[in-house]
Design a protein around this motif. Structure first.
Motif, PDB file in Angstrom:
ATOM      1  N   THR A  63       0.863  -1.183   0.000  1.00  0.00           N
ATOM      2  CA  THR A  63       0.000   0.000   0.000  1.00  0.00           C
ATOM      3  C   THR A  63       0.900   1.233   0.000  1.00  0.00           C
ATOM      4  OG1 THR A  63      -0.276  -0.074   2.421  1.00  0.00           O
ATOM      5  CG2 THR A  63      -1.959  -1.179   1.087  1.00  0.00           C
ATOM      6  N   SER A  97       3.448   2.945  -3.099  1.00  0.00           N
ATOM      7  CA  SER A  97       2.610   3.905  -3.818  1.00  0.00           C
ATOM      8  C   SER A  97       3.419   5.074  -4.388  1.00  0.00           C
ATOM      9  CB  SER A  97       1.547   4.465  -2.868  1.00  0.00           C
ATOM     10  OG  SER A  97       2.148   5.315  -1.898  1.00  0.00           O
ATOM     11  N   HIS A 128      -1.075  -1.169  -4.547  1.00  0.00           N
ATOM     12  CA  HIS A 128      -1.944   0.005  -4.426  1.00  0.00           C
ATOM     13  C   HIS A 128      -1.128   1.275  -4.692  1.00  0.00           C
ATOM     14  CE1 HIS A 128      -5.341  -2.306  -2.870  1.00  0.00           C
ATOM     15  NE2 HIS A 128      -4.391  -3.094  -2.417  1.00  0.00           N
ATOM     16  N   TYR A 168      -2.399   4.788  -3.397  1.00  0.00           N
ATOM     17  CA  TYR A 168      -2.678   4.954  -1.969  1.00  0.00           C
ATOM     18  C   TYR A 168      -2.627   6.444  -1.641  1.00  0.00           C
ATOM     19  CZ  TYR A 168      -2.063   4.639   3.078  1.00  0.00           C
ATOM     20  OH  TYR A 168      -2.218   4.790   4.423  1.00  0.00           O
TER      21      TYR A 168
END
Length: 177
Positions: free
Chosen positions: A117, A121, A162, A165
């Motif tokens: 995450t 990111s 992700h 994020y």
């Protein structure tokens, strides 16, 4: 992916960036910087893995950073590379210390987030790169190359990254592995 793989690909990516920046005539300073900083950039995103060495062995990372700094200082002194002079010329001590403290804080936050995450990111890349810039601006291309190589490799397997994020969503993966 194993840390050794991320490190090797990060170093190779940073060395490629060094070749481009140096227009095919790399200096010892550029090579040493690319190897050290590219490796750090490639390993840093996995600080959010609870079973990774970078998460469970933070003391070892700090020790490794100290040894790396001492090693770079020794190489600089023995071979007159000029690394420390360049750092001090382009970065005030206040800025370097502030950048290091911010980087430690960001890594502390990243250790407490879910894997793939924040530390994988674009926001994580931006914030850590700003810290690296504060420490030594000429390290940034090598750090970014290492960091992006890590995320790029992780995108190849079936687990989602992700990259946007804190925007929630499924994440991105290419599912090749």
């Amino acid at each position: 992916m194993m840390g050794k793989t991320h490190s090797a690909v990060g170093v190779a990516s940073a060395l490629a960036v060094n070749m481009i920046l140096s227009k095919g005539e790399p200096s010892v300073l550029g090579i040493v910087s690319a190897v050290a900083v590219g490796s750090i950039g490639a390993l840093l995103p996995d600080i959010d893995v609870s079973r990774s060495k970078s998460h469970n062995k933070v003391e070892k990372i700090i020790t490794a950073l100290i040894v790396t700094i001492i090693g770079l200082g020794a190489i600089d002194w023995l071979f007159s590379v000029g690394l420390l002079n360049k750092i001090m010329r382009v970065s005030s001590q206040y800025s370097a210390i502030s950048g290091l403290l911010l980087l430690i804080g960001i890594c502390g936050f990243g250790m407490r987030t879910k894997h793939r995450t924040f530390m994988h990111s674009l926001l994580g890349l931006f914030l850590t790169s700003v810290c690296v810039y504060m420490i030594a601006p000429f390290f940034v291309p090598y750090f970014v190359a290492g960091f992006l190589s890590h995320v790029g490799i992780d995108l190849l397997n079936r687990r989602h990254v992700h990259m946007l994020y804190p925007i929630h969503g499924k994440g991105i993966c290419f599912g090749f592995q």
